[in-house]
Structures are given as C-alpha cells and as structure tokens.
Scaffold this motif. Structure first.
Motif, PDB file in Angstrom:
ATOM      1  N   PRO A   8       0.800  -0.809  -0.097  1.00 10.52           N
ATOM      2  CA  PRO A   8       0.063   0.024   0.031  1.00 10.52           C
ATOM      3  C   PRO A   8       0.870   1.503   0.059  1.00 10.52           C
ATOM      4  N   SER A   9       0.548   2.209  -0.985  1.00  6.82           N
ATOM      5  CA  SER A   9       1.179   3.479  -0.470  1.00  6.82           C
ATOM      6  C   SER A   9       2.787   3.580  -0.320  1.00  6.82           C
ATOM      7  N   PRO A  10       2.841   4.504  -1.368  1.00 10.61           N
ATOM      8  CA  PRO A  10       2.550   5.456  -2.270  1.00 10.61           C
ATOM      9  C   PRO A  10       2.320   3.806  -3.525  1.00 10.61           C
ATOM     10  N   LEU A  11       1.010   4.136  -3.758  1.00 11.18           N
ATOM     11  CA  LEU A  11       0.294   3.363  -5.290  1.00 11.18           C
ATOM     12  C   LEU A  11       1.277   3.105  -6.794  1.00 11.18           C
ATOM     13  N   VAL A  12       1.188   4.989  -6.680  1.00 12.25           N
ATOM     14  CA  VAL A  12       0.983   4.503  -7.790  1.00 12.25           C
ATOM     15  C   VAL A  12       2.189   5.192  -8.627  1.00 12.25           C
ATOM     16  N   GLU A  13       3.320   5.392  -7.119  1.00 10.33           N
ATOM     17  CA  GLU A  13       4.639   5.333  -7.455  1.00 10.33           C
ATOM     18  C   GLU A  13       5.556   4.267  -7.761  1.00 10.33           C
ATOM     19  N   GLN A  14       4.687   2.917  -6.961  1.00  6.40           N
ATOM     20  CA  GLN A  14       5.004   1.784  -6.617  1.00  6.40           C
ATOM     21  C   GLN A  14       4.783   0.481  -8.244  1.00  6.40           C
ATOM     22  N   GLU A  17       6.550   1.954 -10.790  1.00  2.86           N
ATOM     23  CA  GLU A  17       7.741   1.679 -10.767  1.00  2.86           C
ATOM     24  C   GLU A  17       8.479  -0.254 -11.261  1.00  2.86           C
ATOM     25  N   VAL A  46      -4.248  -3.642  -7.712  1.00  3.32           N
ATOM     26  CA  VAL A  46      -4.627  -2.278  -7.502  1.00  3.32           C
ATOM     27  C   VAL A  46      -5.330  -1.525  -8.329  1.00  3.32           C
ATOM     28  N   THR A  50      -5.290   3.383 -10.487  1.00  4.86           N
ATOM     29  CA  THR A  50      -4.186   3.685  -9.705  1.00  4.86           C
ATOM     30  C   THR A  50      -3.118   2.907 -11.372  1.00  4.86           C
ATOM     31  N   GLU A  53      -2.441   6.168 -14.173  1.00  3.99           N
ATOM     32  CA  GLU A  53      -1.269   6.967 -13.711  1.00  3.99           C
ATOM     33  C   GLU A  53      -0.375   7.063 -13.885  1.00  3.99           C
ATOM     34  N   ALA A  54       0.034   5.044 -13.264  1.00  6.45           N
ATOM     35  CA  ALA A  54       2.153   4.955 -13.587  1.00  6.45           C
ATOM     36  C   ALA A  54       1.697   5.317 -14.808  1.00  6.45           C
TER      37      ALA A  54
END
Length: 225
Positions: A8-14, A17, A46, A50, A53-54
């Motif tokens: 969990p969080s930050p989901l978009v960044e993870q 990546e 996710v 999400t 956005e990724a």
C-alpha cells in the motif's frame, strides 16, 4: 517474470516503478503493446485508476505511448533525460552557442518591446553590476547574469525567458571558472562595463541592430570588454 503485488501507498509510484523495471529489463521490448489496464491492475494488486496514473507517469518519462483505440506501447527502454540534466553535462561551448541564439533574439525583441518598467529594471541591473564589481567573482557573475536576465525579460517572450533560466546554473559555473582561471578582474574589477552600458543604451534607444551587435561581440568574448 511475474509482476507481484505492490504494498500500500504510495501505490502509483510503486506501480510505475514495477512497470518501469519490466520495460528497462527487456521484459517488454520497444514496440510491445502492454497488457490492458484490467490485467495490469490484477497483477499489481491495485485499482485501474492507479494503473492509469502509473502509465501516465511512464509516458511522461518517454517510456510508453498510448495510441487511440490501440493500447499503450513501449517506445523506449530508458527514461528520457530531462533538459536540466542534459545542460549540466553539456560542454560550456555548446551552451554558449545556444545562449548566443537566445540572447541575440532577446536583445532584438527587447529594443522593440521594452516598457518604462523594463528600462528602470535594465538601469538598476547595470548599476547592480557596477556595485558588485567590489565583491568576489561569484557576486560579480550573479550581477552580470541578472543584467542579461533583465534584457531577456524585456523581450516579453516567455519561451526565451524559460530557456535563459534553464541556462543560468551552467552559465554561472562557467563564468566563475573563466574569471578564476584568467584573472580578468584583477586589473579591471568591472570588466566589460562599457559593453554592458552600450547594450542597455541600445535597448533603451530602441536600436535593435545596435543591441544585437553588442550582444554578439560580448558573447564571442565574455568579459572581454
């Protein structure tokens, strides 16, 4: 190689990546169409928003490109290098060539577009450069750049202003090194004052070609007088 669920969080960044790793490792070569949002969301654990956005982040990095009605495709395996990073590793001579183009055009436009406020700013910057001549090389260079920035600002072209702002860190380091190596200010602390006064005068008088001529000569021989 399975993607594996992200924490969990930050989901978009993870998520971004994890997808980036798949691309840079060659799991999805250039030209490959990525799995759909639903599939990626399930593998990453996710939501589709999400994933969306990724993917947008990866597109911003120049790795993927969405194609209307066709999906998202890999277009590069390495992130695009941003402009400031390219400038930092560029040769000073290359930066100066582009600076010449920017400032020559800025001087020409400034002579046509300067406002009473610009005139005041230019005169204040010239006075500031003269005052800074009593300081060290870094202080003097900062004042010199401030005068050139005032010229660019008087052109009233936001693109030219942004370009010049990007050059400033590289220019500052290069000019300080130049003064340190040459010792130009040892006998003339306010080196090239005549040229800068002539530049301001030409812009204030609306002499576009005169302003261009001064800038060209000065940038061909920085601080040369």
């Amino acid at each position: 190689m399975p993607l594996g669920a992200v924490r969990p969080s930050p989901l978009v960044e993870q998520a971004a990546e994890r997808l980036r790793e798949q691309i840079t490792d060659g799991h999805w070569p250039v030209g490959t169409k990525l799995p759909g949002e639903t599939t990626l969301a399930k593998e990453l654990g996710v939501g589709r928003s999400t994933v969306r956005e990724a993917l947008r982040a990866l597109a911003g990095a120049g790795l993927v490109q969405p194609r209307q009605g066709a999906g998202v495709f890999v277009i590069a395996t390495e992130p695009a290098e941003d402009w400031p990073a390219r400038l930092r590793r560029a040769a000073v001579s290359d930066v100066y060539e582009v600076r010449m183009a920017v400032e020559v055009q800025a001087a020409r436009l400034a002579a046509h577009r300067r406002t009473p406020e610009d005139v005041l700013a230019l005169r204040a910057a010239l006075a500031g450069r003269r005052t800074a001549s009593a300081g060290d090389d870094a202080t003097f260079v900062d004042a010199d750049i401030a005068l050139h920035a005032a010229v660019v600002a008087a052109a009233h072209n936001p693109v030219l202003t942004d370009l010049f702002s990007e050059f400033v860190p590289v220019l500052r380091d290069g000019l300080i090194d130049l003064l340190t190596l040459t010792g130009l200010r040892t006998h003339d602390p306010n080196t090239a004052d005549d040229a800068h006064e002539a530049l301001v005068r030409a812009i204030v008088d609306g002499d576009a070609e005169g302003a261009v001529d001064v800038v060209r000569k000065e940038l061909e021989d920085p601080f040369g007088g």
